[in-house]
Design a protein around this motif. Structure first.
Motif, PDB file in Angstrom:
ATOM      1  N   GLU A 104      -1.840   2.553  11.099  1.00  9.52           N
ATOM      2  CA  GLU A 104      -2.396   2.607   9.739  1.00  9.52           C
ATOM      3  C   GLU A 104      -3.150   1.322   9.391  1.00  9.52           C
ATOM      4  O   GLU A 104      -3.373   1.027   8.218  1.00  9.52           O
ATOM      5  N   LYS A 135      -8.979  13.802   1.489  1.00  8.91           N
ATOM      6  CA  LYS A 135      -9.640  13.389   2.725  1.00  8.91           C
ATOM      7  C   LYS A 135     -10.160  14.583   3.526  1.00  8.91           C
ATOM      8  O   LYS A 135     -11.237  14.531   4.129  1.00  8.91           O
ATOM      9  N   THR A 164      -8.711   0.039   3.385  1.00  6.81           N
ATOM     10  CA  THR A 164      -9.163   1.212   2.613  1.00  6.81           C
ATOM     11  C   THR A 164      -8.124   1.727   1.626  1.00  6.81           C
ATOM     12  O   THR A 164      -8.458   2.523   0.752  1.00  6.81           O
ATOM     13  N   SER A 165      -6.862   1.296   1.774  1.00  3.10           N
ATOM     14  CA  SER A 165      -5.716   1.884   1.077  1.00  3.10           C
ATOM     15  C   SER A 165      -5.537   3.330   1.526  1.00  3.10           C
ATOM     16  O   SER A 165      -6.329   3.869   2.293  1.00  3.10           O
ATOM     17  N   ASP A 166      -4.473   3.955   1.048  1.00  2.00           N
ATOM     18  CA  ASP A 166      -4.167   5.322   1.452  1.00  2.00           C
ATOM     19  C   ASP A 166      -4.993   6.310   0.631  1.00  2.00           C
ATOM     20  O   ASP A 166      -5.117   6.160  -0.585  1.00  2.00           O
ATOM     21  N   GLU A 221      -5.844   1.155   6.735  1.00  2.00           N
ATOM     22  CA  GLU A 221      -5.489   1.266   5.323  1.00  2.00           C
ATOM     23  C   GLU A 221      -5.217  -0.089   4.677  1.00  2.00           C
ATOM     24  O   GLU A 221      -5.119  -0.179   3.454  1.00  2.00           O
ATOM     25  N   ILE A 244       0.846  -1.194   0.000  1.00  2.29           N
ATOM     26  CA  ILE A 244       0.000   0.000   0.000  1.00  2.29           C
ATOM     27  C   ILE A 244       0.883   1.246   0.000  1.00  2.29           C
ATOM     28  O   ILE A 244       1.566   1.549   0.977  1.00  2.29           O
ATOM     29  N   ARG A 272       2.021   5.098   0.069  1.00  3.84           N
ATOM     30  CA  ARG A 272       1.644   6.399   0.631  1.00  3.84           C
ATOM     31  C   ARG A 272       1.841   7.508  -0.403  1.00  3.84           C
ATOM     32  O   ARG A 272       2.440   7.303  -1.440  1.00  3.84           O
ATOM     33  N   ILE A 303       3.032   1.903   3.611  1.00  7.34           N
ATOM     34  CA  ILE A 303       2.560   2.126   4.976  1.00  7.34           C
ATOM     35  C   ILE A 303       3.290   1.265   6.002  1.00  7.34           C
ATOM     36  O   ILE A 303       3.288   1.592   7.194  1.00  7.34           O
ATOM     37  N   GLU A 325     -12.772   4.634   8.340  1.00  6.75           N
ATOM     38  CA  GLU A 325     -11.554   4.161   9.011  1.00  6.75           C
ATOM     39  C   GLU A 325     -11.883   3.409  10.293  1.00  6.75           C
ATOM     40  O   GLU A 325     -11.278   2.373  10.588  1.00  6.75           O
TER      41      GLU A 325
END
Length: 204
Positions: A73, A87, A79-81, A76, A20, A22, A34, A101
């Motif tokens: 994290e 956001k 949800t992924s970043d 994530e 994932i 960032r 992450i 989240e």
């Protein structure tokens, strides 16, 4: 009766953290995932807690601060970043992302065997974290992003110019509220800009 425990997918999700990326939607000279970020935040959170305890009368557990950072994290994984400018582009969107989240954190918690969940809930679910640890964790997260911005700018990446400006405001606010942050900045940040040759020859 079988002695085999049912399989948990908790670790499998954790092991996907390196996948994932960032800073999505931004060009980076140095890609970051992450898993790497969580390790760096854990180191900084541990340092902040030790400084707070030793120099400013704190009573935190540096080990708990570091462990919280390793898992901070966790959402994530599901949800992924999501890029911060997206956001936090408006309050309604921010509120919905926060709900997402929290749901993801609880979903990750539910992947653990039931008899382990009570132990992990105060680590994985943000709303269960004590305010004093939440403050250290937030500061470590901001400082880690700030160091990333400085590094990208050192590599002549203008994509991080506004990121640094935004983070400098947060860093200045943190150093006024948390003396351990001011101490951290004065002690550790300058050397993070050094080249390897300078680091190797630096008399510490």
């Amino acid at each position: 009766m079988s002695n085999e425990s049912p399989q948990s997918t908790f670790l499998a999700w954790i092991m996907r953290m390196p996948l994932i990326r960032r800073w999505s939607l931004m060009f980076c000279h140095k890609q970051e995932n992450i898993a790497e970020h969580s390790h760096q935040v854990a180191v900084i959170a541990h340092l902040l807690a030790v400084i707070k305890n030793r120099r400013f009368g704190g009573q935190l557990s540096p080990e708990r601060a570091a462990t919280l950072a390793l898992y901070h994290e966790i959402a994530e994984c599901w949800t992924s970043d999501v890029a911060s400018p997206v956001k936090y582009s408006n309050p309604a969107l921010s509120e919905e992302f926060k709900k997402l989240e929290t749901a993801a954190e609880k979903a990750c918690l539910a992947t653990l065997p039931s008899d382990l969940q009570a132990e992990f809930a105060p680590l994985l679910v943000s709303e269960a974290i004590e305010p004093e640890y939440r403050a250290v964790l937030k500061a470590a997260d901001v400082l880690c992003a700030y160091l990333k911005a400085l590094d990208e700018l050192r590599l002549q990446n203008p994509e991080f110019t506004q990121v640094r400006t935004n983070l400098e405001e947060k860093v200045e606010s943190l150093r006024r509220q948390q003396p351990e942050v001011d101490c951290f900045l004065n002690t550790f940040v300058e050397s993070c800009r050094f080249t390897l040759d300078i680091l190797a020859g630096k008399k510490l």
